[in-house]
Design an enzyme around this catalytic site. Sequence first.
Site, mmCIF file in Angstrom:
data_model
loop_
_atom_site.group_PDB
_atom_site.id
_atom_site.type_symbol
_atom_site.label_atom_id
_atom_site.label_comp_id
_atom_site.label_asym_id
_atom_site.label_seq_id
_atom_site.Cartn_x
_atom_site.Cartn_y
_atom_site.Cartn_z
ATOM 1 N N GLU A 66 -1.790 7.804 -79.497
ATOM 2 C CA GLU A 66 -1.573 7.948 -81.068
ATOM 3 C C GLU A 66 -0.312 8.839 -81.178
ATOM 4 O O GLU A 66 0.557 8.345 -82.121
ATOM 5 C CB GLU A 66 -2.458 8.477 -81.577
ATOM 6 C CG GLU A 66 -2.433 8.648 -83.265
ATOM 7 C CD GLU A 66 -3.452 9.258 -84.182
ATOM 8 O OE1 GLU A 66 -3.173 9.223 -85.110
ATOM 9 O OE2 GLU A 66 -4.631 9.308 -83.588
ATOM 10 N N ASP A 117 -6.743 7.910 -78.119
ATOM 11 C CA ASP A 117 -6.799 8.435 -79.551
ATOM 12 C C ASP A 117 -7.427 10.022 -79.212
ATOM 13 O O ASP A 117 -8.568 10.083 -79.136
ATOM 14 C CB ASP A 117 -7.675 8.022 -80.753
ATOM 15 C CG ASP A 117 -7.358 8.404 -82.058
ATOM 16 O OD1 ASP A 117 -6.727 9.579 -82.031
ATOM 17 O OD2 ASP A 117 -7.480 7.986 -82.984
ATOM 18 N N ILE A 135 -7.519 12.879 -81.003
ATOM 19 C CA ILE A 135 -8.437 13.384 -82.018
ATOM 20 C C ILE A 135 -8.631 12.227 -83.100
ATOM 21 O O ILE A 135 -7.924 12.038 -84.094
ATOM 22 C CB ILE A 135 -7.988 14.737 -82.507
ATOM 23 C CG1 ILE A 135 -7.855 15.828 -81.634
ATOM 24 C CG2 ILE A 135 -9.000 15.036 -83.858
ATOM 25 C CD1 ILE A 135 -7.504 17.083 -82.195
ATOM 26 N N ASP A 136 -9.534 11.472 -83.124
ATOM 27 C CA ASP A 136 -9.948 10.506 -83.994
ATOM 28 C C ASP A 136 -10.648 11.313 -85.138
ATOM 29 O O ASP A 136 -11.959 12.017 -85.048
ATOM 30 C CB ASP A 136 -10.859 9.141 -83.604
ATOM 31 C CG ASP A 136 -11.021 8.417 -84.830
ATOM 32 O OD1 ASP A 136 -10.047 7.815 -85.207
ATOM 33 O OD2 ASP A 136 -12.345 8.177 -85.085
ATOM 34 N N THR A 172 -8.774 13.402 -87.496
ATOM 35 C CA THR A 172 -7.820 14.549 -87.929
ATOM 36 C C THR A 172 -8.019 15.038 -89.132
ATOM 37 O O THR A 172 -8.075 16.263 -89.023
ATOM 38 C CB THR A 172 -6.426 14.238 -87.718
ATOM 39 O OG1 THR A 172 -6.300 13.668 -86.218
ATOM 40 C CG2 THR A 172 -5.627 15.268 -87.771
ATOM 41 N N ASP A 212 -7.826 3.380 -82.418
ATOM 42 C CA ASP A 212 -9.086 3.657 -83.138
ATOM 43 C C ASP A 212 -10.166 2.522 -82.755
ATOM 44 O O ASP A 212 -11.317 2.794 -82.910
ATOM 45 C CB ASP A 212 -8.698 3.414 -84.615
ATOM 46 C CG ASP A 212 -7.809 4.297 -85.008
ATOM 47 O OD1 ASP A 212 -7.988 5.567 -84.828
ATOM 48 O OD2 ASP A 212 -6.936 4.067 -85.898
#
Length: 287
Positions: free
Chosen positions: A75, A95, A97-98, A100, A225
């Site tokens: 990402e 990802d 930190i999905d 954020t 995601d």
Amino acid sequence: MATSESDKCWRECMDVAVEVACRAGKVVQEAVKHEKSVSTKSTPTDLVTEADQQVEELIISTLRDKFPSHRFIGEESSAAGEKCILTDNPSWIIDPIDGTCNFVHSFPMVAVSIGFAVKKELEFGVIYHCFDGTLYTARKGHGAFCNGVRIQVSKEKDVSKALILTEIGAKRDPATLNIFSGNIMKLLSAPTHGVRIIGSSTLALCLIATGAAEAYYQYGLHCWDIAAAAVIIREAGGIVIDTSGGPLDLMSRRVVAAGTHEMANYIVQQLQPISYERDDSDPGVQK
């Protein structure tokens, strides 16, 4: 590469993914306790923190050291201008930190997500829930698991008995919000048991895989995601398709996931589409 040989190779890759996802998750757990340095990307609601970038660097550097010939889609590297192109080569889709925005507010729905594809086909997915330490894993043809226990989607076909999950997306202009709210109104008037927004696409999709909710849809999510979660849902017996009803296109930025074909098809028929630029478009992969 022979099937048995490749199977062993991808299993070894998955073992490394589990280890690095857990390690990255611990970094996120520690980072959430401290003041965050927050900036924006494509829109004022599209947030990024130093932790996002640090965790992605940790994951990619670890994987690249072990698998130097593999490709990486992340990402934050995509946000920095790297092309978001899926090739036939073994590819990691990450990802760091999905959720954020959740992370910034210490809202406890935050995950590390690592998907892996070969010849554009998803092979395995690993998702680590950073706040409670829950680990979701799945490998194609080998089932889906939560903390080592096999999971299964809900087999509910009746939308009037369904809990449906979604996310808002980055676009907040009046026309988009009207479509978004209209889609929710259609589903609520079906009627359904309810609609929920938790702020993490990957964890919402994991809830579909465990049977805690019956369906999920979104316009505006990215390949990172959905990649890991798609494997987990499919291996839990669920359906992951495009909002048009066709096969999932990882780069299309839209998805419907459900426990049954009937539920997925019902959702597809209700939705008015929201347009987002593809992840693999050139230029502007972060639109």
